[in-house]
Design a protein around this motif. Structure first.
Motif, short mmCIF file in Angstrom:
data_model
loop_
_atom_site.label_atom_id
_atom_site.label_comp_id
_atom_site.label_asym_id
_atom_site.label_seq_id
_atom_site.Cartn_x
_atom_site.Cartn_y
_atom_site.Cartn_z
N THR A 104 0.82 -1.21 0.00
CA THR A 104 0.00 0.00 0.00
C THR A 104 0.85 1.26 0.00
O THR A 104 0.36 2.34 -0.33
N ALA A 105 2.13 1.16 0.37
CA ALA A 105 3.03 2.31 0.37
C ALA A 105 4.32 1.94 -0.35
O ALA A 105 4.72 0.77 -0.38
N VAL A 106 4.97 2.94 -0.95
CA VAL A 106 6.26 2.71 -1.60
C VAL A 106 7.29 2.26 -0.58
O VAL A 106 8.09 1.36 -0.83
N ALA A 107 7.29 2.88 0.61
CA ALA A 107 8.21 2.52 1.67
C ALA A 107 7.58 1.44 2.55
O ALA A 107 7.20 1.68 3.70
N ALA A 108 7.44 0.25 1.97
CA ALA A 108 6.84 -0.87 2.68
C ALA A 108 7.23 -2.15 1.95
O ALA A 108 7.66 -2.12 0.80
N ARG A 109 7.06 -3.28 2.64
CA ARG A 109 7.34 -4.58 2.04
C ARG A 109 6.23 -5.56 2.36
O ARG A 109 5.53 -5.39 3.37
N ALA A 110 6.08 -6.57 1.54
CA ALA A 110 5.10 -7.62 1.78
C ALA A 110 5.53 -8.88 1.03
O ALA A 110 6.24 -8.81 0.02
N HIS A 137 24.19 3.15 9.10
CA HIS A 137 23.55 4.38 9.57
C HIS A 137 22.70 4.07 10.81
O HIS A 137 21.47 3.99 10.72
N PRO A 138 23.34 3.85 11.96
CA PRO A 138 22.58 3.50 13.17
C PRO A 138 21.49 4.54 13.48
O PRO A 138 21.72 5.74 13.41
N GLY A 139 20.32 4.04 13.78
CA GLY A 139 19.21 4.92 14.13
C GLY A 139 18.39 5.39 12.95
O GLY A 139 17.32 5.97 13.15
N VAL A 140 18.87 5.14 11.71
CA VAL A 140 18.12 5.54 10.52
C VAL A 140 17.16 4.41 10.16
O VAL A 140 17.55 3.26 10.05
N GLU A 141 15.91 4.76 9.94
CA GLU A 141 14.88 3.76 9.67
C GLU A 141 15.06 3.15 8.29
O GLU A 141 15.27 3.86 7.29
N VAL A 142 14.97 1.82 8.21
CA VAL A 142 15.00 1.12 6.94
C VAL A 142 13.68 1.34 6.22
O VAL A 142 12.61 1.15 6.80
N THR A 143 13.74 1.74 4.97
CA THR A 143 12.50 2.10 4.26
C THR A 143 11.84 0.92 3.56
O THR A 143 10.63 0.93 3.36
N GLY A 144 12.62 -0.08 3.15
CA GLY A 144 12.06 -1.18 2.36
C GLY A 144 11.73 -0.79 0.94
O GLY A 144 11.20 -1.60 0.17
N SER A 145 12.07 0.42 0.54
CA SER A 145 11.74 0.92 -0.80
C SER A 145 12.68 0.34 -1.85
O SER A 145 13.84 0.06 -1.58
N SER A 146 12.17 0.18 -3.07
CA SER A 146 12.96 -0.42 -4.14
C SER A 146 14.03 0.52 -4.66
O SER A 146 13.98 1.74 -4.46
N VAL A 147 15.00 -0.06 -5.37
CA VAL A 147 16.12 0.70 -5.93
C VAL A 147 15.70 1.50 -7.15
O VAL A 147 15.97 2.69 -7.28
N GLY A 148 15.04 0.85 -8.10
CA GLY A 148 14.76 1.46 -9.39
C GLY A 148 13.39 2.08 -9.50
O GLY A 148 12.62 2.14 -8.52
N PRO A 420 9.53 -10.67 2.91
CA PRO A 420 8.78 -9.51 2.41
C PRO A 420 9.64 -8.70 1.45
O PRO A 420 10.82 -8.46 1.71
N VAL A 421 9.07 -8.31 0.33
CA VAL A 421 9.81 -7.60 -0.72
C VAL A 421 9.10 -6.30 -1.09
O VAL A 421 7.96 -6.07 -0.72
N ALA A 422 9.82 -5.47 -1.86
CA ALA A 422 9.28 -4.15 -2.21
C ALA A 422 8.23 -4.22 -3.30
O ALA A 422 7.29 -3.42 -3.31
N ASN A 423 8.39 -5.15 -4.23
CA ASN A 423 7.42 -5.26 -5.33
C ASN A 423 7.54 -6.61 -6.00
O ASN A 423 8.42 -7.41 -5.67
N ALA A 424 6.66 -6.88 -6.95
CA ALA A 424 6.64 -8.14 -7.69
C ALA A 424 5.99 -7.91 -9.04
O ALA A 424 5.30 -6.91 -9.26
#
Length: 431
Positions: A104-110, A137-148, A420-424
């Motif tokens: 449902t969000a770009v910064a998410a995985r499923a 980058h300690p303390g920086v939230e992982v976004t799960g967003s794709s590269v391309g 869980p992945v960014a897209n399919a």
């Protein structure tokens, strides 16, 4: 209609089960991750055999739906056996379509099975590499967003991060994070390259937009985050450099929220939280931050952006991944050392056929994976003229509907469960 659909599914999945059983016997086991042309390796032999002793065995194709067939294969290498799953999609079939599946969000995985089930896809494989960790980058939230870049149902969801900010195996010399596999509204698949084109216009000046819903912005750039980004922190966007993903986070930053064309909020650092529909959050680093600081509350701001391909024709969907095969030959500079499970999308018959492949990650039984160079050879052996490398390892996932219309994982992900992945990439049929 429901009774007829159930009958079709039952017959199809019985045939698929028979094929899978036959494949298990075959491999001695059971079954449970205008474009800029890349340079072609002219010194390498045609990849048609991977080695002189390579033997490729395939099961008979099984019809999953009109225009969609499944088959399994085994590739015997000196170091072990490669097992995989192949989906052959006839894009010219009037009842077939392909689209990008995403959370449902770009910064998410499923998980792929969840993404496919939510959209009622007949089958799917995992897509692009993604922001999976932030150990540097300690303390920086992982976004799960794709590269391309991402395009789904004709909508541009995001742009590509700088080459040096990507996750995944090393890029071949001529490749870019802007490389995609796309399906056009002409029902043809193609390799393309999608660049972001956009501007931020105000009384303070007109500046280029360098990012769209990206976990990393180019140095000195301004990026836009829309409601599609989700609620994850935007801090990661100002970390690293164009050449070094692990470099520190910038301190010269700014964030401006624009709602219905006017500035409603300014801040010195990127924030977090969901973005309301009708709002755009602009994040700047270095020179981009200095420009954003010229904006003040109530000021009018106009933001425009689009993804532009190098080949004609509008894309219905696009997923990031770098080319490994062009014109039946591997591109130059492919890695020949790292062996892991792979996922790939191939193109045949002048774009009319899409081949979706994922290897099986079951442990034991002398099973092995492939190098990226070997992946190019395999895709050529399977009939592709062009192919792209998608995310592999624990992400490699291949799913199809079962006889009851439920989505099931057909390969063995190396983690022992779906990652869980960014897209399919999902395949649909009107049946």
């Amino acid at each position: 209609m429901k009774q007829r659909l159930g009958t079709i599914r039952t017959v199809t999945m019985r045939a698929l089960t028979a094929s899978v059983v036959a494949w298990g016997v075959l491999v001695g086991g059971t079954v449970a991750g205008t474009a800029q042309a890349a340079a072609v390796d002219r010194t390498a032999p045609a990849p048609s055999p991977l080695t002189r002793n390579t033997h490729l065995s395939r099961t008979a194709p099984v019809r999953l739906a009109p225009g969609v067939t499944y088959s399994g294969f085994r590739l015997a290498l000196p170091r072990g056996t490669v097992r995989g799953h192949l989906l052959t999609v006839d894009l010219s079939h009037p009842e077939v379509s392909v689209d990008l599946l995403h959370p449902t969000a770009v910064a998410a995985r499923a998980p792929v099975s969840e993404l496919a089930g939510d959209r009622e896809a007949v089958a799917a494989v995992n897509g692009d590499f993604f922001n999976i960790s932030e150990a540097q980058h300690p303390g920086v939230e992982v976004t799960g967003s794709s590269v391309g870049p991402e395009v789904s149902s004709g909508r541009a969801l995001k742009g590509a991060v700088p080459d040096g900010q990507r996750f995944g195996p090393p890029l071949p010399s001529a490749a870019s994070t802007e490389d995609v596999l796309g399906i056009g509204y002409d029902h043809r698949a193609r390799l393309d390259r999608l660049a972001l084109r956009g501007t931020v216009h105000s009384a303070a000046g007109t500046w280029p937009l360098r990012g769209l819903n990206q976990y990393a912005l180019p140095q000195g750039g301004i990026g836009a985050f829309t409601a599609r980004w989700g609620g994850v922190s935007r801090e990661r966007a100002v970390c690293g450099t164009d050449a070094d993903r692990g470099a520190g986070c910038d301190t010269t930053t700014a964030e401006v929220t624009v709602r219905h064309g006017r500035v409603v909020k300014t801040a010195p650092r990127p924030g977090a939280g969901t973005i309301a529909p009708g709002s755009v959050v602009l994040v700047g680093r270095e020179e981009g931050a200095r420009r954003l600081r010229a904006l003040h509350l109530g000021q009018r701001v106009r933001i425009g952006h689009r993804l532009v391909g190098r080949r004609p024709g509008r894309l219905r969907c696009a997923v990031g991944g770098f080319p490994v095969l062009r014109g039946g030959r591997p591109v130059a500079g492919l890695d020949t050392t790292a062996v892991t499970m792979r996922t790939s999308a191939g193109i045949a018959h002048h774009g009319r056929t899409l081949l979706l492949m994922a290897l099986d990650g079951e442990k034991g039984r002398h099973q092995t994976g492939l190098t990226v160079r070997e992946l190019a050879g395999l895709m050529a052996r399977l009939g592709a003229r062009d192919a792209t490398d998608l995310d592999g390892g624990g992400s490699s996932t291949f799913v199809t509907e079962d006889r009851y219309g439920e989505v099931r994982v057909r390969n063995h992900p190396t983690d022992g469960k779906e990652r869980p992945v960014a897209n399919a990439l999902g395949v649909f049929s009107l049946r």
